[in-house]
Every structure is written in structure tokens, then in C-alpha cells.
Design a protein around this motif. Sequence first.
Motif, PDB file in Angstrom:
ATOM      1  N   ASP C  46      20.515 -34.185  17.563  1.00  0.00           N
ATOM      2  CA  ASP C  46      19.466 -33.286  17.079  1.00  0.00           C
ATOM      3  C   ASP C  46      18.259 -33.290  18.013  1.00  0.00           C
ATOM      4  OD1 ASP C  46      21.086 -32.631  14.993  1.00  0.00           O
ATOM      5  OD2 ASP C  46      20.056 -33.881  13.501  1.00  0.00           O
ATOM      6  N   ALA C  47      17.939 -34.474  18.561  1.00  0.00           N
ATOM      7  CA  ALA C  47      16.783 -34.549  19.468  1.00  0.00           C
ATOM      8  C   ALA C  47      17.009 -33.709  20.717  1.00  0.00           C
ATOM      9  CB  ALA C  47      16.518 -36.008  19.856  1.00  0.00           C
ATOM     10  N   ARG C  48      18.261 -33.630  21.153  1.00  0.00           N
ATOM     11  CA  ARG C  48      18.585 -32.873  22.355  1.00  0.00           C
ATOM     12  C   ARG C  48      18.897 -31.405  22.068  1.00  0.00           C
ATOM     13  NH1 ARG C  48      22.559 -30.540  23.798  1.00  0.00           N
ATOM     14  NH2 ARG C  48      23.084 -29.977  25.954  1.00  0.00           N
ATOM     15  N   THR C 131      25.992 -32.445  28.625  1.00  0.00           N
ATOM     16  CA  THR C 131      25.189 -33.633  28.291  1.00  0.00           C
ATOM     17  C   THR C 131      25.151 -33.917  26.796  1.00  0.00           C
ATOM     18  OG1 THR C 131      23.131 -32.344  28.259  1.00  0.00           O
ATOM     19  CG2 THR C 131      23.750 -33.366  30.358  1.00  0.00           C
ATOM     20  N   ALA C 132      25.524 -32.939  25.964  1.00  0.00           N
ATOM     21  CA  ALA C 132      25.631 -33.235  24.528  1.00  0.00           C
ATOM     22  C   ALA C 132      26.661 -34.340  24.295  1.00  0.00           C
ATOM     23  CB  ALA C 132      26.018 -31.967  23.755  1.00  0.00           C
ATOM     24  N   GLU C 171       3.505 -40.731  19.525  1.00  0.00           N
ATOM     25  CA  GLU C 171       3.298 -39.324  19.843  1.00  0.00           C
ATOM     26  C   GLU C 171       4.579 -38.640  20.364  1.00  0.00           C
ATOM     27  OE1 GLU C 171       0.663 -37.535  19.219  1.00  0.00           O
ATOM     28  OE2 GLU C 171       1.434 -35.735  20.229  1.00  0.00           O
ATOM     29  N   ILE C 172       5.477 -39.436  20.943  1.00  0.00           N
ATOM     30  CA  ILE C 172       6.664 -38.876  21.620  1.00  0.00           C
ATOM     31  C   ILE C 172       7.453 -37.944  20.705  1.00  0.00           C
ATOM     32  CG2 ILE C 172       8.872 -39.476  22.722  1.00  0.00           C
ATOM     33  CD1 ILE C 172       7.522 -42.124  23.629  1.00  0.00           C
ATOM     34  N   ALA C 173       7.603 -38.345  19.453  1.00  0.00           N
ATOM     35  CA  ALA C 173       8.411 -37.547  18.531  1.00  0.00           C
ATOM     36  C   ALA C 173       7.617 -36.429  17.872  1.00  0.00           C
ATOM     37  CB  ALA C 173       9.007 -38.457  17.452  1.00  0.00           C
ATOM     38  N   ARG C 174       6.328 -36.380  18.155  1.00  0.00           N
ATOM     39  CA  ARG C 174       5.488 -35.408  17.446  1.00  0.00           C
ATOM     40  C   ARG C 174       5.337 -34.070  18.145  1.00  0.00           C
ATOM     41  NH1 ARG C 174       0.896 -39.220  16.987  1.00  0.00           N
ATOM     42  NH2 ARG C 174       1.477 -40.729  15.368  1.00  0.00           N
ATOM     43  N   ASN C 175       5.724 -34.025  19.429  1.00  0.00           N
ATOM     44  CA  ASN C 175       5.607 -32.751  20.146  1.00  0.00           C
ATOM     45  C   ASN C 175       6.953 -32.363  20.738  1.00  0.00           C
ATOM     46  OD1 ASN C 175       5.788 -33.802  23.028  1.00  0.00           O
ATOM     47  ND2 ASN C 175       4.080 -35.027  22.208  1.00  0.00           N
ATOM     48  N   PRO C 176       7.132 -31.123  21.109  1.00  0.00           N
ATOM     49  CA  PRO C 176       8.463 -30.690  21.593  1.00  0.00           C
ATOM     50  C   PRO C 176       8.744 -31.119  23.019  1.00  0.00           C
ATOM     51  CG  PRO C 176       6.955 -28.809  21.395  1.00  0.00           C
ATOM     52  CD  PRO C 176       6.173 -30.009  21.000  1.00  0.00           C
ATOM     53  N   PHE C 177       7.882 -31.946  23.614  1.00  0.00           N
ATOM     54  CA  PHE C 177       8.039 -32.297  25.025  1.00  0.00           C
ATOM     55  C   PHE C 177       8.352 -33.772  25.249  1.00  0.00           C
ATOM     56  CE2 PHE C 177       4.624 -29.059  24.528  1.00  0.00           C
ATOM     57  CZ  PHE C 177       5.375 -27.956  24.917  1.00  0.00           C
TER      58      PHE C 177
END
Lengths: 371, 371, 371, 371
Positions: C46-48, C131-132, C171-177
Motif C-alpha cells: 500500500d505504501a508503494r 518493484t511491487a 513525519e515520513i508517513a504524514r506526507n506523500p513524499f
Amino acid sequence: MSWNIFGRLLRFTTWGESHGPALGAVVDGCPPGLALSEAAIQPFLDARRPGQNRFTTQRQEADAVRILSGVFEGRTTGTPISLFIENTDQRSKDYAEVARAYRPGHADYAYDAKYGLRDPRGGGRSSARETAARVAAGAVARLVVPEVGISAYVVEVDGDAIDPAAFDAAEIARNPFFCPDAGAAARWAGLIDTARRAGSSLGAVVECVAEGVPAGWGAPIYAKLDADLAAAMMGINAVKGVEIGDGFAVARASGEQNADAMRPTNNLPSLSGKGIGGGGQSAPPQFLANHAGGVAGGIATGQPVVVRVAFKPTSSILTPVPTITRQGEATEIATKGRHDPCVGIRGAPVVAAMMALVLADHKLLNRAQCG
Amino acid sequence: MSWNIFGRLLRFTTWGESHGPALGAVVDGCPPGLALSEAAIQPFLDARRPGQNRFTTQRQEADAVRILSGVFEGRTTGTPISLFIENTDQRSKDYAEVARAYRPGHADYAYDAKYGLRDPRGGGRSSARETAARVAAGAVARLVVPEVGISAYVVEVDGDAIDPAAFDAAEIARNPFFCPDAGAAARWAGLIDTARRAGSSLGAVVECVAEGVPAGWGAPIYAKLDADLAAAMMGINAVKGVEIGDGFAVARASGEQNADAMRPTNNLPSLSGKGIGGGGQSAPPQFLANHAGGVAGGIATGQPVVVRVAFKPTSSILTPVPTITRQGEATEIATKGRHDPCVGIRGAPVVAAMMALVLADHKLLNRAQCG
Amino acid sequence: MSWNIFGRLLRFTTWGESHGPALGAVVDGCPPGLALSEAAIQPFLDARRPGQNRFTTQRQEADAVRILSGVFEGRTTGTPISLFIENTDQRSKDYAEVARAYRPGHADYAYDAKYGLRDPRGGGRSSARETAARVAAGAVARLVVPEVGISAYVVEVDGDAIDPAAFDAAEIARNPFFCPDAGAAARWAGLIDTARRAGSSLGAVVECVAEGVPAGWGAPIYAKLDADLAAAMMGINAVKGVEIGDGFAVARASGEQNADAMRPTNNLPSLSGKGIGGGGQSAPPQFLANHAGGVAGGIATGQPVVVRVAFKPTSSILTPVPTITRQGEATEIATKGRHDPCVGIRGAPVVAAMMALVLADHKLLNRAQCG
Amino acid sequence: MSWNIFGRLLRFTTWGESHGPALGAVVDGCPPGLALSEAAIQPFLDARRPGQNRFTTQRQEADAVRILSGVFEGRTTGTPISLFIENTDQRSKDYAEVARAYRPGHADYAYDAKYGLRDPRGGGRSSARETAARVAAGAVARLVVPEVGISAYVVEVDGDAIDPAAFDAAEIARNPFFCPDAGAAARWAGLIDTARRAGSSLGAVVECVAEGVPAGWGAPIYAKLDADLAAAMMGINAVKGVEIGDGFAVARASGEQNADAMRPTNNLPSLSGKGIGGGGQSAPPQFLANHAGGVAGGIATGQPVVVRVAFKPTSSILTPVPTITRQGEATEIATKGRHDPCVGIRGAPVVAAMMALVLADHKLLNRAQCG
């Protein structure tokens, strides 16, 4: 060759359990541009397919293969070929007892000793059902070695051997035993029927011949063609012996009897001054015998490659056998599932598939080093 | 296993020709901290060494091994162990004729067909002299599996088998034939002497037993312990057949005869609740037979691992045999060099070395996956 | 690592094309007894997953993983784990032009030069969709190394770097980047939006840190942990550079600046006299810096393993670029399909997956040799 | 690539410690028929040889290579090539202190943590002396790829870069720094002399270009040419970063800037209808730039393959650095042995050797699959 991956350059990985949703093989390293479709694979699976007559297990599997990758517009692209076979007839209820106690002769105890747990449904990963994936992969391998003709057949059931004089290649496909001798096939029908009705089982010997293997395939010292064949065949379920050429008989022959004398194929000296990285200075010789089974020093001689493989009788029998439970208590077990009374018979297409896979791998290996 | 490299984790690479300056093995992946010195390796090389009596080739080689790396202050450091053996007795003049014509039964023709050239001095790389490097590597492997006892011996020469009732392990080291039956050893002396004087040669069968192999070593599906052993043994020079356990005899047995029934080792249930990644829920069972030769589903069962290996008669014989020259012309060849009349005998230490190498590799493989 | 197979002991094979029916990975060599279900893998996929916001390709894929083998009653059995992901949104019509001419910066020409044919639908096998399968395999690998915490995040987009002082792991999981700096994330939104609307694309740098890697994992000389990481990362689509620790900055440092000084973790000498085959004589030291990125001589030092990876800008852009057709004629091509404007961003979960896979492999390798 | 074995088909195994009696490489899988002698290898070893000027370690080693196998009458036979280099100048007394305490930046602590013991004499196996064996193996690899021209040179020392406009290939061999810019070479002499006299050390960047690599070598997905190069280079002692083509600079480029546009090499369409298993339908294109460094999708594009490698400053410095003893006590260490003040310089021949070895391996891999 590592756990579930076989081969060096033409590599295949198999996955799947007897009673899981599906099983498959991923074939890696296949040359590009080969015509490949499900129709090119299915006949080999059909030959191995169970449930086609009373001499094999009554499990009904369509064994319909799907190609999920690696082919575009009917041709291999050089990328991995994913072969997918659904399991459609898994009656797991038959196997409840297997979870409780170890079936002698099966891998149940060994898997538990190694992994601390096992999938008992139909033997899980140790089931001969895995060989369907090999047969599918082997069909791809055959496309890689179109110059080679491979034939595998049963030469002995329960000690009853074929008559070499009665050998008829056309007969192999005509009976349910892959037997090249019509007379032997008739006798085996009786033998196997008797064993089946008694809930017993029989052993068999399969022979496989590959014709057209060019001299030079194979390699010393730890990639010998015969050593690779030995590993490939010994790794098939229920196999306990492998011979190349005359096999164990050589131990009783003298050097004179065992010599594979050569003569020129014709009387003209070779005109070809073959250069670096590949090949004989002379026309291929004529061999007067083939005791070696087509391999010398691990390298093909240009003669037919001959392998013989001994299959043990199916371990699943109705007679109760002493064993232990997972908890280490004494018990007995009789195997009531659906089984082949003579597992060696359906071993023949598997032996042929492994021959194709080993030869295809060695064709690529030889091309890599010797151009 | 790739060309001149054998093994997955405990890997060794051999190099060297029969008549080059030296030969050797590089053993990679050895665990650190094992006590290792030349003195731990030399006895195994001495057992295989030629020229010690009239029953083997009269080539005189000290086969003195030197350790050039991988050991510090008497212990393995985990880095590659380079084993080095000088060739001291290479009479290349004996082999002039070999360059001209192909010796039937040897790898001469196959090497030429593959590589377009070959080193004809003593068979070059295809000489059984390469097995000295395996024996040296095997001595290192034995240190990796101290829990295992390995014994290899000759059970048959020219069809004359030992009497199992006369089996005496202590006898193996007492005669020049690695024969566990004193009576058979006496008979074989006559057989081999006769063959030697006639310039002929004889085949043999070697058996190897490994005791103490823990249940769980080995692995499905393409890293099976028995398949690896089959490759290891079939790859030895002159070998044409390999059996595990009852071998080809299983093809003539019924399921009932072939069953390896189990009983609890004692009547107490196991107290050990073995956890994840390793192991049996019960105490190791007592097996009532060992038809399987210690392997089921490719995994050791805890019983002795039993392998039998068929060696062909030495291909070098004094009787002229029809062959062809490199230019493809008909000729005859008789091999006048110094050769073993029964190459299978000196095969016994090589079989034992390969057993040790395969088992050591599987010990590490099992530890990797199952902890 | 061979064609489509990665790893030595924990090996995975991937298969499937961008626009084929499915793609997958077969994970071989996984230790038995680990709790595994689709739910343990799905979050990583899901993250990818594409199509979740306007900053990535608008291709809609559920990327729902199915486990087809290797798990019984919720635990790994030690047999191959087949992971299966259906492709649900393949608009092959978008790619008609790709079949005609080579997209600069893509692998189109190289595949044709190698294989003589290629699957042009979405880049076929060369698509980053592959890569999935790595991410799914990586989720399994994480279960093998529970002692390790792995974090991958973007540290630079189009030359705009994060402020190390503003690093906030949450913060890593809080933005789409996957950006650990909220301020940088806000800026990047603007940068990427601009590039997306212009049909252009941007490069990025991903950093990955693994904490808890025990000193001793890894191995000299050709199985170095850092070399394996370099291969793993450089093999990800669009990657052109890899650094370990201080990376290229070391080339401008003096020996004094680059020294990773050590101090005792506490003042007490170690009591443990660790024996053969494993391990330090002293308590793990305290390092005063980690210029080396947690690896010395190819072996982990016990400090965080730090890797940085450079991703090129997505090659698919709307600006027409000169190229040639398959027939060798001059033309131009502009890529109109659905693409990530900054492919490096979705590279972060892939980098983390490869880190997990390399570490899991080395854990098993170390256990094999050093117990 | 497994521990001390590198490569898939052209494989080499190295062995030997800094202060052992010798070191060597065994090259396996070499094509037959190549002209090979010590004289073909020695110049490459001479280029790397220490003690030739004041800018490198003063250890005096002849580094004279002997070929012990695999060559007959001046040609490779296809069997393993054993390369043997004696160590002649091992002053082990210099290294007594190393046994007592861990040198920061060296592999001392890591080896101890892994193996529980280590050979402290000159760093044992972790010494850069091992790279002599790689260089010898690389000389063999060059014979396998005569179509390729490989050049490695230093482009930066201590942050002082060459002027690309002053690049002169002929200059590389004229100065002791493998520097293609005479002006930079003069400056570096001063830099390195200063560092040497201060007992300090400097980092460097090496660039390597391979011209003539045919489009099609290399392979997706886990045998990518660039991934293999990354592993090969990152595995060299003291390397901390690897770039292909524009490397980290791509992370700051737009898609338009990074595009490798193509034009027809000439205006004529290709006449060759290349068949199955090999190759492009068109004449090789002309590329207008080479941002990709000659690799796309892991496959060579036919342009120069470009790699850049960052070497850290030599860890051995005279300034005392805090560290711990084997017993875990605080101490300091200053390294008084003979060392290169800038280890990156002698890294250039090693980088070239690894390039040759990777390319030779991929030539064979490509030939295997694509004919």
C-alpha cells in the motif's frame, strides 16, 4: 541448484503444495524468440496427469497450465516464464490421520524433524504433485533443445523386465505404462491390478534416452553432464538409484568388455580446421558400442545419452505399518488416500522432463564458454 | 556446483592437471575456529596415495599437502583455505601417443570436441589425479561435521562381493583394497594381480556409510541430500551408477517389504516442546529397517546414510582397441602408462571425501534456514 | 543473483510484465515457523501503491497480494512462498507508439538489441511495476530480521534537500513524499506539481537506515554487505548512484576526519569468553561517529547501516525527444502515458524492501558459517 | 558471488592473506584457446605494484605471477587457471600492536565480531593486498573481451579534480597517479607528499570507461550490468560510493536534461533482419549524450560504460585515534606500518580489473542466453 531452484542458466523455481490453491514453475533464462503457448506444454502435462485409468491415483486434476509472463505475441521474450496450474481436486479430509502420525517411507517425519511443522494435506510440498511443475518447465526446456529427441519409458515393473528384442517405440504411447514392449505391458496390467486391489504397491525402473546431443555439451569437473543427470533424477520423488550407460553392470565388466571403440564415420579425413573455443578436429567418430551412455569425463560424446532410474514402490499402502505419533507414541498407520499403486510409471514423463531441463541448461552453458 | 566449484555454502574449487607443476583446492565458507593443520589432512591423502603396493599405479607421488591461507595459529579464520599439492612424478614422455589418438573410454575425444584442444599429458584435467584435491578438501569438511562418522569401503570387485556376515570394520585398513572382509580381500588380491599382469582391468563397487547425521539435514526439492550425494558420487572419475539405501533393489520390492517402520526410541513421550525453526516434536524414533538409506524427501531421517557407487574398469588397458586419430583416421591404441588395474579401489577414499563435503555443506545449509 | 533471482540463501524470484495478467515473487529459503499472512505484506504494498494522490501515476492498482504456498495455519513452513498480485488496470492502448520507436532513457532499445523482440506494453518487464514484487518479498524478509528496524525516506528532490535539524521520523508517513522534514515536504509539493503540469520530471535522493544490525553480519570478500547493498540498490529502476555512510564525501576527507573512533560502551571489561565460531571478545564498542555507514571490510560493525540512493528523473516526459524507430529511422517521441513525475519518491519503499532482503540473506549466511 | 568467489560464468576465487606465504586466484569458466602467458598478466600487476615511488607504501613486492594450471602450449584449455603470487616482503613485526587493539576504520573489530578470531598480520585477509589477485584475474578477463577497451584513471584527490578540457589519455601512464591531466598530477604530488609527511591520508575518485561494449550485454532484473558493476566496485577495499554515468548529478537534473536522445547512425535503414535470440532490428543508433553511462534497464546500449568510484582516505594514520582493545578497554592507536597515503590511486588498476571481470562475465552470460 538451491532448495527450490534447479539449474545454472536455464533455471526454474517451483512452488506449491499438494492441497494448496495452485502450484507453478518460474522458468528463468530462457532464450528469446521461441514459439511458446499453453498448447506446447499441455500434452506433456496430460501424459503425466492422474486419474486417466485404473492404474493410477483416482485424484482428478485437469492440470491445465496457464502462462502468466515471459511470452509476447506467441514468442518467448527472454524474461521469466511463469507457469501456473490450479489444484482443483484436493480432498483434504482424506489426510486428517497423516497430521497425527508419521507415514513410514514418506517424508512426514523428516519434514517435522527439520522444520518443526509441516503441511500434512496430501504430503504438502513433499507430494509427487510437485512434479507437475517440473513437467511444465520441461516442456519449455524441450523448445530450447530442438536438436535433441528425448524418450522415457518403463523397462521393469516389480522385477518383470521388457524384452529388448520386442522394443517398439510406437508402443510407448499405446499403453498406460509407457511400456515399449506390448507383451510386457499386458503382463504389467495384471501385476498392477493385483497390487492395487490388495492395497499394495510395486517398484519400477524407467529408462530415458536422449538422441542428438552434440559432442561437447557437459563440462568437467563439478558440472558434469552425468552428475547433473544423477542429481536431477535422484531428486525425483521415490527414486533410489541412477545409472548412466551400463551403470552397475560396469562393475562386473573387464576393461576390454567396457571399451567404447571408435572408428572413423567415413574414410575421408575432416576438412574443417575448427578454431578456438569450439570443437573437434575430426569428423564425429562412429562408436562401436555405448557402454558409457553417451558421456565421458562429464562431456557428451555425441552418442545417445542413456539414464536408468529406480523407483521404489509407493509408500502408501493399506497394510498397517508400525509408526509413531507426533508426540512420540507407538501407533500403526494404513494409508487410505488415492495413490498410484506403481508410482514409477507416472515417473516416466518426469524423468523425460528432467532430462530436457538438464540438457537445455548444458546447451546454454556450453554456448557460454565455447561459443 | 559450477564447473570446478562444488557446494553451496562450504564450497571448494579445485585446479590442476595430472602433469602440471601442482594441483590444489580452495575451500571457501569454512566455519572459523576449527583446529586445522597439514597433519589433519595428510592421512586422508596418504590413504588415497598411489604407488604404495603392486595393486595400484606405480606413479610415485608424495602428495604432501601445504596450507597456504585461511589458518592462523592453528585455527581456521573463516577465510579461504588454500590447499596445495606439488606434482613430483610426471613422466610426460609416456603420453606422447595420447596426443595423437583418442583413448576409448577416456575423455580425450570429448575434451577435444568441446574445447578444440586438450592437455594430453596424463589426461590433463580429466585425470583421476584431480581427486587428490577432493580428498584434501574432504579432510577439512570432516572437521565441520565432527558429529558424523564416515566409512567407505569396497564391497565388490569384478562381481566378487564381500560376505556381509564377515564384515569387520577394523579389517578395512588392514588390506590394500579397503575391504571389510578378510576372505574377500585375499580373493581380490588374486583377481587384481591376474588382471594387472594381463594388462587388463576390473570394475568395483564402493559403499559409504555416514553415521550420526542428525534428522533434518538435507532439504527439498532441488537441494535434496540424496540428489546432492548422487551428483557428488557420479562426478567422480569412472563412476557409472549410484544407489541410496536399497537402491535398484527397491524396484523389485513391494510396498510392504520396503516400508521403514518406526517405533518410539523409548516409551516416554518427549518432554521437549521444540520451538520455531527447528525440529521434531518427539524423541527420534527407532527405525526397524533402513531401506531408505537414511534419507526421506531429501531430508536425513537420523539413520545411517548409505550410498553405493559403481566404478567401471580402468579404461587404460594393454589390449589394442580400435580408435581414431585427431585427424579422424582409423588406428588402434594400447595404453602403456602406469595405471590402477582397478580404479574403484582408490575410489573409496574419494567417495568418503565427497560424503564429508556434501554433509558439511548441508549442515551449514540447515543451520542457515532452521537455526 | 542471477537474472530474475536475487539472494544467496533467502532467495526470491520475480516474474511478470507491466501489462500481463499478474506479477509475483517466489521467496525461497525462508525460515520455518514465522507468522505470515497477507495482512503482514499488504501495508508495504500500500505504501508503494500508485494512484493515491496527484504526485504519482494515476494508474489504479489494488496491488492486493495473495499467498499461494509456503504457509500452513498462519506459519511459514520453510517451503517456497508464492506471492501473487493481479494487474487490474492495464490500458495497453496508451503504449502503441512505444512499439514503433524507442523512448530515450528507457530500456526499449537495449531490450531490442539484446533479445531481438520486446513486450512494449507499459515497458513490459522493464517497467518499475516489477518493484511491487520486490516490496512483497521484502515484507517477508522483514519477518526474518525482527531485530532490525528499517526506515527509508526521501532526502532530496531536484536538488532541494531536507534540513537534518528538522528530521522527524514521524513525519515520513504524514506526507506523500516519505519526507522526514515537514518544511521540505511543503516545498516539494510545489516543485513536483510544477513538473507534473509541465509534463516534466525530477530526480531525487533516497536514504535508508537500518538500526539493530548485529556486528558480524556481512562477509568478505565478494559477499560484502555493502557490495550486496550496492547491487541491490543500483538494480532498482532509475537508480544511478549508491553511497554507503559518508559516500562520495569521503573522497574529500582526510584520514583524521574519516576515522570512526571507538570507546568502550562502559568501563567494565567483558566477562564473556565467546567461543569458536562467533563473536567478539569484548562488549560492543561505542562509536563516536559513523562515517563508514555501519560496515567495515564488508562486515557490519553494529552501528546503523546507512545507504543513499540517487534516482534519475522519470524518463517519460511530454517534451518530444529525438529518437529512432525500430527500423532505424529518425523520429521524435513524447510519452503520453500515466507516469510518476518523480519516480524516486515511490522508490523509498522499494529501497527499504531491498535493504530488508539483503539483511535477511546475510543473517542466514552468517548463521550458516558462524553458528 | 559468494564469499570469496566472484562472477556467474567467468568465476574467480581468491585466497591468501597479507602476510601469508602467497596469495592467488583461480579463474574458472574461461573460454578455451586464448593465448595466455605470465607475460600477458604481469604488466597489470606491475601497474598496481607497491613500492615504486614515494607516493605509495614502501612494501617491496615483486608480485611475480605464476600460472599453475589451465594453460597448455600457450593457450587456455577451458579448465581452471590457477594464478599464484608469492609474498616476499612481510614484516610481521610491524603489526604486533594491531593484535592488541582495533584500528578505527579498519575491519579489525568487524572480523573479530564475526569470526571470534582474526589474522592481525597486515590486516590478514582484509588487507588491500588481496586486490593483487583481482588484478591478475582481471588480466585474464581482458583476453575474453578483446573488443572492449578499458581505461581507469583518478579524477579527483582530496577534492582537487582534473580539468576535463585537459584530459589526455596518454598522460595516464606518465605519472604515478594514473592522472589524465598533467597539471592536476603536479598538484597532487604536492598534496600527497604533504599528507605522507604528516602521517595523514587523502581520499580520491577513480573513473573507469569501457568502450566497445556491444549493445545487449547485461541483463534484467537481478543481473543488471550496472548492479553488477556497483557490487564489483563497492567490494573493493576503501570504496564508499559508486556512480554509473551522471550518477548523483541525475538527482538534480530534469527529465529533459537527462534524456539520452538518439539519431540514426546514418540515413540508411538497416539491411539486417536479425533473427531469434539476438538482436536489434536497426543499425546501432547515434546517441547525442550518455547521461546513462552506457546502461539502460541493466543492459548495455552500445555507448561507453562509465563508472565512478569514491575511495576513502587510508585508515592508517599516525595521529593517535581513540579505540578499544580486544578486551574492551579504552586505548589509542596510531598506525606505524607502511601504507599508501592515498589508497585510491592504486585503486585505479583494481577498478579496471573489476570492470574487465564483470564485462567478461556478461559477455558469456549474453552468449548463453542470446546465442
